[in-house]
Design an enzyme around this catalytic site. Sequence first.
Site, PDB file in Angstrom:
ATOM      1  N   GLU A   1     -30.968  16.291  28.487  1.00  0.00           N
ATOM      2  CA  GLU A   1     -31.571  16.593  27.180  1.00  0.00           C
ATOM      3  C   GLU A   1     -32.497  15.427  26.877  1.00  0.00           C
ATOM      4  OE1 GLU A   1     -31.289  19.336  25.792  1.00  0.00           O
ATOM      5  OE2 GLU A   1     -29.357  20.177  26.386  1.00  0.00           O
TER       6      GLU A   1
ATOM      7  N   ASN B   1     -29.282   7.876  18.968  1.00  0.00           N
ATOM      8  CA  ASN B   1     -29.806   8.554  17.769  1.00  0.00           C
ATOM      9  C   ASN B   1     -28.780   9.447  17.074  1.00  0.00           C
ATOM     10  OD1 ASN B   1     -30.121  10.263  19.993  1.00  0.00           O
ATOM     11  ND2 ASN B   1     -31.801  11.373  19.047  1.00  0.00           N
TER      12      ASN B   1
ATOM     13  N   CYS C   1     -34.710  14.172  18.674  1.00  0.00           N
ATOM     14  CA  CYS C   1     -35.503  14.804  19.734  1.00  0.00           C
ATOM     15  C   CYS C   1     -36.067  16.137  19.250  1.00  0.00           C
ATOM     16  CB  CYS C   1     -34.672  14.968  20.997  1.00  0.00           C
ATOM     17  SG  CYS C   1     -33.042  15.629  20.705  1.00  0.00           S
TER      18      CYS C   1
ATOM     19  N   GLU D   1     -26.912  23.037  26.630  1.00  0.00           N
ATOM     20  CA  GLU D   1     -25.621  22.624  26.103  1.00  0.00           C
ATOM     21  C   GLU D   1     -25.210  23.616  25.028  1.00  0.00           C
ATOM     22  OE1 GLU D   1     -26.821  18.301  25.277  1.00  0.00           O
ATOM     23  OE2 GLU D   1     -24.912  18.137  26.332  1.00  0.00           O
TER      24      GLU D   1
HETATM   25  P1  NAP Z   1     -32.654   5.596  27.058  1.00  0.00           P
HETATM   26  O1  NAP Z   1     -33.014   4.292  27.673  1.00  0.00           O
HETATM   27  O2  NAP Z   1     -33.006   6.820  27.786  1.00  0.00           O
HETATM   28  O3  NAP Z   1     -31.075   5.525  26.750  1.00  0.00           O
HETATM   29  C1  NAP Z   1     -30.217   6.632  26.636  1.00  0.00           C
HETATM   30  C2  NAP Z   1     -28.869   6.312  27.274  1.00  0.00           C
HETATM   31  O4  NAP Z   1     -29.052   6.131  28.681  1.00  0.00           O
HETATM   32  C3  NAP Z   1     -28.244   5.017  26.772  1.00  0.00           C
HETATM   33  O5  NAP Z   1     -26.854   5.164  26.748  1.00  0.00           O
HETATM   34  C4  NAP Z   1     -28.673   4.024  27.819  1.00  0.00           C
HETATM   35  O6  NAP Z   1     -27.864   2.888  27.887  1.00  0.00           O
HETATM   36  C5  NAP Z   1     -28.562   4.861  29.080  1.00  0.00           C
HETATM   37  N1  NAP Z   1     -29.346   4.352  30.205  1.00  0.00           N
HETATM   38  C6  NAP Z   1     -30.442   3.548  30.159  1.00  0.00           C
HETATM   39  N2  NAP Z   1     -30.874   3.303  31.405  1.00  0.00           N
HETATM   40  C7  NAP Z   1     -30.050   3.961  32.250  1.00  0.00           C
HETATM   41  C8  NAP Z   1     -29.990   4.100  33.668  1.00  0.00           C
HETATM   42  N3  NAP Z   1     -30.876   3.510  34.460  1.00  0.00           N
HETATM   43  N4  NAP Z   1     -29.008   4.847  34.200  1.00  0.00           N
HETATM   44  C9  NAP Z   1     -28.113   5.459  33.415  1.00  0.00           C
HETATM   45  N5  NAP Z   1     -28.119   5.372  32.070  1.00  0.00           N
HETATM   46  C10 NAP Z   1     -29.081   4.630  31.485  1.00  0.00           C
HETATM   47  O7  NAP Z   1     -33.267   5.704  25.638  1.00  0.00           O
HETATM   48  P2  NAP Z   1     -33.563   4.480  24.642  1.00  0.00           P
HETATM   49  O8  NAP Z   1     -34.108   3.296  25.386  1.00  0.00           O
HETATM   50  O9  NAP Z   1     -32.370   4.281  23.838  1.00  0.00           O
HETATM   51  O10 NAP Z   1     -34.708   5.112  23.761  1.00  0.00           O
HETATM   52  C11 NAP Z   1     -36.048   5.102  24.242  1.00  0.00           C
HETATM   53  C12 NAP Z   1     -36.769   6.360  23.819  1.00  0.00           C
HETATM   54  O11 NAP Z   1     -36.109   7.512  24.360  1.00  0.00           O
HETATM   55  C13 NAP Z   1     -36.819   6.628  22.339  1.00  0.00           C
HETATM   56  O12 NAP Z   1     -37.799   5.911  21.692  1.00  0.00           O
HETATM   57  C14 NAP Z   1     -37.043   8.126  22.324  1.00  0.00           C
HETATM   58  O13 NAP Z   1     -38.399   8.431  22.515  1.00  0.00           O
HETATM   59  C15 NAP Z   1     -36.253   8.612  23.504  1.00  0.00           C
HETATM   60  N6  NAP Z   1     -34.916   9.101  23.123  1.00  0.00           N
HETATM   61  C16 NAP Z   1     -34.666  10.432  23.127  1.00  0.00           C
HETATM   62  C17 NAP Z   1     -33.425  10.894  22.755  1.00  0.00           C
HETATM   63  C18 NAP Z   1     -33.090  12.334  22.746  1.00  0.00           C
HETATM   64  O14 NAP Z   1     -32.171  12.744  22.039  1.00  0.00           O
HETATM   65  N7  NAP Z   1     -33.732  13.169  23.535  1.00  0.00           N
HETATM   66  C19 NAP Z   1     -32.437  10.013  22.376  1.00  0.00           C
HETATM   67  C20 NAP Z   1     -32.708   8.643  22.381  1.00  0.00           C
HETATM   68  C21 NAP Z   1     -33.941   8.206  22.778  1.00  0.00           C
HETATM   69  P3  NAP Z   1     -28.244   1.573  27.065  1.00  0.00           P
HETATM   70  O15 NAP Z   1     -27.948   1.852  25.656  1.00  0.00           O
HETATM   71  O16 NAP Z   1     -27.373   0.543  27.614  1.00  0.00           O
HETATM   72  O17 NAP Z   1     -29.705   1.335  27.309  1.00  0.00           O
END
Ligand code: NAP
Length: 463
Positions: A239, A141, A273, A442
């Site tokens: 975060e 994001n 977020c 952070e």
């Molecule tokens: P996510 O799966 O939590 O991904 C965030 C990061 O973690 C990505 O770089 C992802 O890699 C990595 N990741 C995924 N699975 C992992 C694991 N098992 N071990 C270590 N790292 C891992 O988030 P998303 O699927 O992109 O988004 C899903 C939802 O999360 C969104 O719809 C939103 O609600 C929430 N979100 C919150 C924030 C925030 O700023 N707090 C940011 C993004 C999303 P990959 O890209 O390879 O999956």
Amino acid sequence: MRIPTSPFGAGGDVTVLNPATAEPVAVVPLADLAETDAAIERAHRAFPAWRAVAPADRARLLRNFAAVVDSHLEELAWLEVANAGHTIGNARWEAGNVRDVLTYYSASPERHFGRQIPVAGGLDVTFHEPLGVVGVIVPWNFPMPIAGWGFAPALAAGNTVVLKPAELTPLTAMRLGELALEAGLPEGVFTVIPGKGSIVGERFVTHPHVRKVCFTGSTSVGKGIMRGCADQVKRVTLELGGKSANIVFADADLEKAAASAPGGAFDNAGQDCCARSRILVEHTVYERFLELLQPAVEGFRVADPSQPDAEMGPLISARQRDSVAAYLDGADVAMTGQTVTRSGFWLAPRVVLPRGVEDPVWRHELFGPVVAVLPFTDEADAIAKANDTEYGLSGSIFTRDVGRALRVARGVESGNLSVNSHSSVRYWTPFGGFKQSGLGRELGPDAPNSFSEVKNVFISTDS
Ligand code: NAP
Ligand code: MG
């Protein structure tokens, strides 16, 4: 457009799409487990020399890095427009934020003071020792700022850094990795490793040479990372998600509150977020507020993100758009904003009137341009409704009453509140969540402390 290169590739590749058009932008080679291990090993070997760099020299290298980012600001911003669909205005701010965060923490190596503590029989001093290799895991994001909030203070504190960008948005991080070398950071000090979360991200958790994981992303993945880090008592900062409230009191400047509410909820297409995705309005002005909100929502400029006046672009992916759109099925949509009708992952902003506090639109983090509005009766009800969530990241309070602003700010269980504004994250101030929005903080003046261990040394003065 110059696409950064990747020295990896054994983990296959990913085609990165432009969210505004759904057209391919680049094919990015990904790291596999062996390449990840080798990169962590290089970061581990680079650590002793990096921690030994004299404070003024480490500071100078970080300032060089900031200057090189500054001279590539347009390139980085346009790369983000293409890769993440961010508006050009936001993308310029984001690249500038990386520069500013580097500059801010470049002051830290020369000022990361320990303490001298009065004790009997000698001298007692504390040191901030770097941890070693720090693994930063970044979501899609805000690819640039979130990366910088991790790597800048970590490098300043004397750690080496391995960074995994999100698969959807690796390009600006990869470019930042190249710019770090151009700025004179030694090889292995800052390494960007594009790859899958389940491979590269997971390895940061399990590899014994990675001494801290700094994760931003979903609450569910964050919980798994925290569990995994427990095995090695590995340091972790999380975060995570949010469902923040924008609380509007009857005594507020209602025009200002209504005019700013769409920006607080729909900036970055609501994929923030800190999005104020719940609006709580004092019941006596509820109807009036909705009347004022309507033109603000309809006037919120959704356009091709390369347009200088675009306020909102597309969502990041078809999957994300569909997941947000699913919440609109059967919802009471009170207002619909602009959209762009062409290929790409577009979704018009929506204002939804939830059926009550159990409505999923009110409870779940949608991560899209949807905001829900409910009335409240009094101050206590506003605080109770704002706190009726597992999250606690951000929030806003609109009122002209200073005492009330402070009472409510103290009452809301959230890490970052703003009064009469929707403050974005400020690098000078600490940022992080209460409850399931995260762990640790952070940014701000103390960030280098969370990338170091305090060591206490007693020196006897006995003869
Ligand atoms: P996510 O799966 O939590 O991904 C965030 C990061 O973690 C990505 O770089 C992802 O890699 C990595 N990741 C995924 N699975 C992992 C694991 N098992 N071990 C270590 N790292 C891992 O988030 P998303 O699927 O992109 O988004 C899903 C939802 O999360 C969104 O719809 C939103 O609600 C929430 N979100 C919150 C924030 C925030 O700023 N707090 C940011 C993004 C999303 P990959 O890209 O390879 O999956
Ligand atoms: Mg995921």
